[in-house]
Design an enzyme around this catalytic site. Structure first.
Site, PDB file in Angstrom:
ATOM      1  N   ALA A  20       0.838  -1.177   0.000  1.00  0.00           N
ATOM      2  CA  ALA A  20       0.000   0.000   0.000  1.00  0.00           C
ATOM      3  C   ALA A  20       0.870   1.221   0.000  1.00  0.00           C
ATOM      4  CB  ALA A  20      -0.879  -0.014   1.247  1.00  0.00           C
ATOM      5  N   SER A  47       0.852   5.349   0.630  1.00  0.00           N
ATOM      6  CA  SER A  47       0.217   6.559   1.054  1.00  0.00           C
ATOM      7  C   SER A  47       1.304   7.592   1.142  1.00  0.00           C
ATOM      8  CB  SER A  47      -0.398   6.399   2.425  1.00  0.00           C
ATOM      9  OG  SER A  47      -1.110   5.205   2.507  1.00  0.00           O
ATOM     10  N   VAL A  61      -5.474  -1.700   6.374  1.00  0.00           N
ATOM     11  CA  VAL A  61      -5.697  -1.186   5.019  1.00  0.00           C
ATOM     12  C   VAL A  61      -4.369  -0.951   4.316  1.00  0.00           C
ATOM     13  CG1 VAL A  61      -6.524   0.830   3.712  1.00  0.00           C
ATOM     14  CG2 VAL A  61      -7.964  -0.188   5.489  1.00  0.00           C
ATOM     15  N   GLU A  62      -3.399  -0.420   5.039  1.00  0.00           N
ATOM     16  CA  GLU A  62      -2.121  -0.077   4.416  1.00  0.00           C
ATOM     17  C   GLU A  62      -1.345  -1.308   3.953  1.00  0.00           C
ATOM     18  OE1 GLU A  62      -0.460   2.677   3.571  1.00  0.00           O
ATOM     19  OE2 GLU A  62      -2.166   3.949   4.103  1.00  0.00           O
ATOM     20  N   THR A  63      -1.191  -2.308   4.815  1.00  0.00           N
ATOM     21  CA  THR A  63      -0.251  -3.395   4.495  1.00  0.00           C
ATOM     22  C   THR A  63      -0.752  -4.790   4.841  1.00  0.00           C
ATOM     23  OG1 THR A  63       0.867  -3.147   6.644  1.00  0.00           O
ATOM     24  CG2 THR A  63       1.775  -1.902   4.770  1.00  0.00           C
TER      25      THR A  63
END
Length: 382
Positions: free
Chosen positions: A27, A29, A165-167
């Site tokens: 992910a 960001s 959500v990120e990783t």
């Protein structure tokens, strides 16, 4: 994409294929890069993820001793007060960095015209495998999550939701050498979109500073195609500004240390305006009149309206919202062919979008975290 994580770091985010490639490339960001809207796009099939992963491992073209590389190393060494040997080391490491065509492709904006669908977007994150991983993560790190909530006022469920959500709880942190990704975008940024090479040169400098301080080998650290690192996908500059040593071992490690990742996410949100105890959003009924709707949606996700202003434009906030004392944003979630849904976003909702400039992203974090919290409650009640 997070994550980072620029002014505020996370994210003046790029409209990249971040979330469409999340399952293979990590992910992304762009923490501290909030300003450009990030549009959710359709996820690539598993076969495409494998193809991109294989391509990420193919050798690119070494940067070598280009004049701009030597100039960058000299300026960085002078700024940091490093000796000549340190400058030569940076030059040598950058000469070995690879310019990767895949990174150039991935940083380009997604194709225009892709229909947004909140339910489909949410389903990529609030799903059985990620929930199972999230419960295990929370169980293992319950003490650190509770400590972060107590110290920074950020709910444990939101920290857990964001990392998920990120990783995917550390399962997808990226397969690119960070030096290759950042050097490609710093010195060979592709044409066809707004030039972000100055940003990536700054992040490349931050990466070298980070590696020197923490004793890391710049040629070995891996992350996303945009250079985001570790469990929370911080950009190097966000790591240097907001990451903290949360377990007190004398090092800040977002790659291997889950406690540091948890504390750093909480600190990041606190530094970007998180208000303890405040909800992230409320429900509302939108006015029918078209121009009033347009006025309400114009500021996007930035809280801009008082309750009186909302009501003057015909919006009907929920009872809970009527108790709110700060500014609010009207947030739209599109639902494919169905009618959109609307919410009132608070300052805390806006703080979440400093990690990724996207209402879809923020709601995915909220819903994943809330679902995890409810599952834990159900389990404890058995």
């Amino acid at each position: 994409m997070t994550l980072a994580l620029l002014p505020p770091p996370c994210r003046l985010l790029f409209q990249t294929r971040l979330l469409s490639l999340t399952l293979a490339l990590g992910a992304f960001s762009l923490h501290s890069h909030a300003g450009e809207a990030h549009k959710p796009v359709k996820a690539a099939p598993a076969s495409q993820h494998k193809k991109n992963t294989r391509a990420a491992n193919k050798p690119g073209k070494p940067l070598g001793e280009r004049p701009e590389i030597l100039r960058f190393a000299a300026e960085l060494a002078k700024e940091q007060g490093w000796d000549e040997a340190s400058q030569k080391r940076v030059e040598s490491q950058l000469a070995q960095a690879l310019s990767l065509p895949l990174v150039q492709r991935l940083i380009m904006p997604a194709a225009a015209g892709t229909a947004k669908d909140w339910a489909a977007y949410r389903a990529r994150f609030v799903e059985p495998r990620r929930l199972q991983a999230g419960l295990a993560f929370w169980e293992k790190n319950a003490a650190s999550l509770a400590k972060a909530e107590a110290q920074f006022g950020v709910p444990a469920e939101l920290i857990a939701g964001l990392i998920g959500v990120e990783t995917f709880y550390g399962q997808i942190t990226g397969g690119f050498r960070v030096i290759d990704a950042l050097a490609t975008l710093a010195f060979d940024f592709p044409s066809g979109r707004s030039d972000r090479s100055p940003f990536f040169r700054s992040e490349l400098a931050e990466f070298f500073k980070l590696c020197r301080r923490e004793g890391l080998d710049p040629l070995k650290i891996k992350g996303s195609f945009a250079g985001a690192l570790g469990w929370p996908q911080f950009m190097p500059g966000s790591w240097n500004r907001y990451a903290i040593d949360f377990d007190g071992d004398g090092h800040v490690d977002l790659i291997n240390n889950q406690a540091d990742a948890i504390g750093s996410v909480a600190n990041y949100l606190a530094q970007h305006g998180w208000k303890p105890g405040q909800p992230t959003h409320y429900s509302l009924a939108m006015p029918v009149e078209t121009s009033a709707r347009a006025s309400l949606l114009a500021p996007d996700i930035k809280p801009s309206f008082t309750l009186a202003q909302l009501q003057a434009l015909g919006a009907q906030p929920s009872e809970a919202a009527l108790e709110h004392t700060g500014l609010l944003a009207v947030v739209e979630l599109q639902n494919g062919e169905a009618a959109p849904t609307y919410w009132l976003g608070t300052e805390n909702f806006y703080a979440l979008t400093r990690y990724n400039w996207s209402s879809y992203y923020a709601f995915a974090v909220i819903d994943l975290g809330r679902t995890l919290a409810n599952l834990r409650k159900d389990q404890s009640g058995r």
